[in-house]
Design a protein around this motif. Sequence first.
Motif, short mmCIF file in Angstrom:
data_model
loop_
_atom_site.label_atom_id
_atom_site.label_comp_id
_atom_site.label_asym_id
_atom_site.label_seq_id
_atom_site.Cartn_x
_atom_site.Cartn_y
_atom_site.Cartn_z
N HIS A 93 0.83 -1.21 0.00
CA HIS A 93 0.00 0.00 0.00
C HIS A 93 0.86 1.26 0.00
N ALA A 94 2.00 1.22 0.69
CA ALA A 94 2.91 2.37 0.68
C ALA A 94 3.43 2.62 -0.73
N LEU A 95 3.78 1.56 -1.45
CA LEU A 95 4.25 1.70 -2.83
C LEU A 95 3.12 2.17 -3.74
N ASP A 96 1.96 1.60 -3.56
CA ASP A 96 0.81 1.94 -4.40
C ASP A 96 0.38 3.39 -4.18
N ASP A 97 0.40 3.84 -2.92
CA ASP A 97 0.01 5.23 -2.61
C ASP A 97 0.90 6.25 -3.30
N LYS A 98 2.16 5.88 -3.53
CA LYS A 98 3.12 6.79 -4.18
C LYS A 98 3.31 6.45 -5.66
N LEU A 99 2.37 5.67 -6.20
CA LEU A 99 2.33 5.34 -7.62
C LEU A 99 3.54 4.54 -8.09
N GLY A 100 3.95 3.57 -7.27
CA GLY A 100 4.99 2.65 -7.69
C GLY A 100 4.53 1.87 -8.91
N GLY A 101 5.42 1.64 -9.83
CA GLY A 101 5.06 0.97 -11.07
C GLY A 101 5.12 -0.54 -10.98
N ASP A 102 4.12 -1.20 -11.55
CA ASP A 102 4.07 -2.65 -11.71
C ASP A 102 4.53 -3.39 -10.46
N ILE A 103 3.82 -3.20 -9.36
CA ILE A 103 4.20 -3.80 -8.08
C ILE A 103 3.93 -5.30 -8.12
N LYS A 104 4.97 -6.07 -7.82
CA LYS A 104 4.86 -7.53 -7.78
C LYS A 104 5.17 -8.00 -6.36
N ILE A 105 4.45 -9.03 -5.94
CA ILE A 105 4.68 -9.66 -4.64
C ILE A 105 5.08 -11.10 -4.92
N LEU A 106 6.28 -11.46 -4.49
CA LEU A 106 6.76 -12.83 -4.66
C LEU A 106 6.83 -13.52 -3.30
N ASP A 107 6.15 -14.64 -3.20
CA ASP A 107 6.19 -15.47 -2.00
C ASP A 107 7.40 -16.38 -2.13
N ILE A 114 11.22 -21.33 -0.66
CA ILE A 114 12.43 -21.57 -1.46
C ILE A 114 13.66 -20.82 -0.96
N SER A 115 13.50 -19.99 0.07
CA SER A 115 14.62 -19.20 0.55
C SER A 115 14.49 -18.91 2.04
N VAL A 116 15.64 -18.76 2.67
CA VAL A 116 15.67 -18.34 4.07
C VAL A 116 15.89 -16.84 4.19
N LEU A 117 16.02 -16.15 3.06
CA LEU A 117 16.26 -14.71 3.08
C LEU A 117 15.11 -13.93 3.69
N ALA A 118 13.89 -14.32 3.31
CA ALA A 118 12.69 -13.60 3.73
C ALA A 118 11.49 -14.45 3.36
N ASP A 119 10.31 -13.96 3.72
CA ASP A 119 9.08 -14.64 3.31
C ASP A 119 8.54 -14.06 2.00
N TYR A 120 8.72 -12.75 1.82
CA TYR A 120 8.20 -12.09 0.62
C TYR A 120 9.21 -11.09 0.06
N PHE A 121 9.25 -11.00 -1.26
CA PHE A 121 9.88 -9.90 -1.97
C PHE A 121 8.77 -9.04 -2.55
N LEU A 122 8.93 -7.74 -2.47
CA LEU A 122 8.09 -6.83 -3.22
C LEU A 122 9.00 -6.12 -4.21
N ILE A 123 8.55 -6.04 -5.44
CA ILE A 123 9.34 -5.43 -6.50
C ILE A 123 8.48 -4.38 -7.18
N ALA A 124 9.05 -3.20 -7.36
CA ALA A 124 8.34 -2.11 -8.04
C ALA A 124 9.37 -1.22 -8.72
#
Length: 128
Positions: free
Chosen positions: A23-37, A41-51
Amino acid sequence: MAENTAIAQDLKISADLALTAYHALDDKLGGDIKILDIHEISVLADYFLIAHGNNPSHVQALIDSVEEKLEEKGYTPNHIEGYRDGNWVLIDFGRIIVHVFGKDARFFYDLERIWSDSKEISVDQLKN
């Protein structure tokens, strides 16, 4: 059984963080926001958000918005990388990692392809 409950609770917290970041990205008009679960497959994190942003100032504003909204919930980033250049900024909250690119850098690095083993999910799936 208790371990499964703890994992489910951790994922719920991570989903809430990812939803807030989205929502923070969307409120500031981030482009093509993707959420990767990536939790399976990784211990780095649970989710990546890419914009992406339109220019370095926009990229920085997107990161500032994410940081502000998550700090309001009591979360501070573990690490921020690339902020000064505003070409590819990574903000790591442990459970989630947000990547905000300039348009050309996003195309060049193509994290969605690199992390193609992950599961792309919708914002609505985070709410469940």
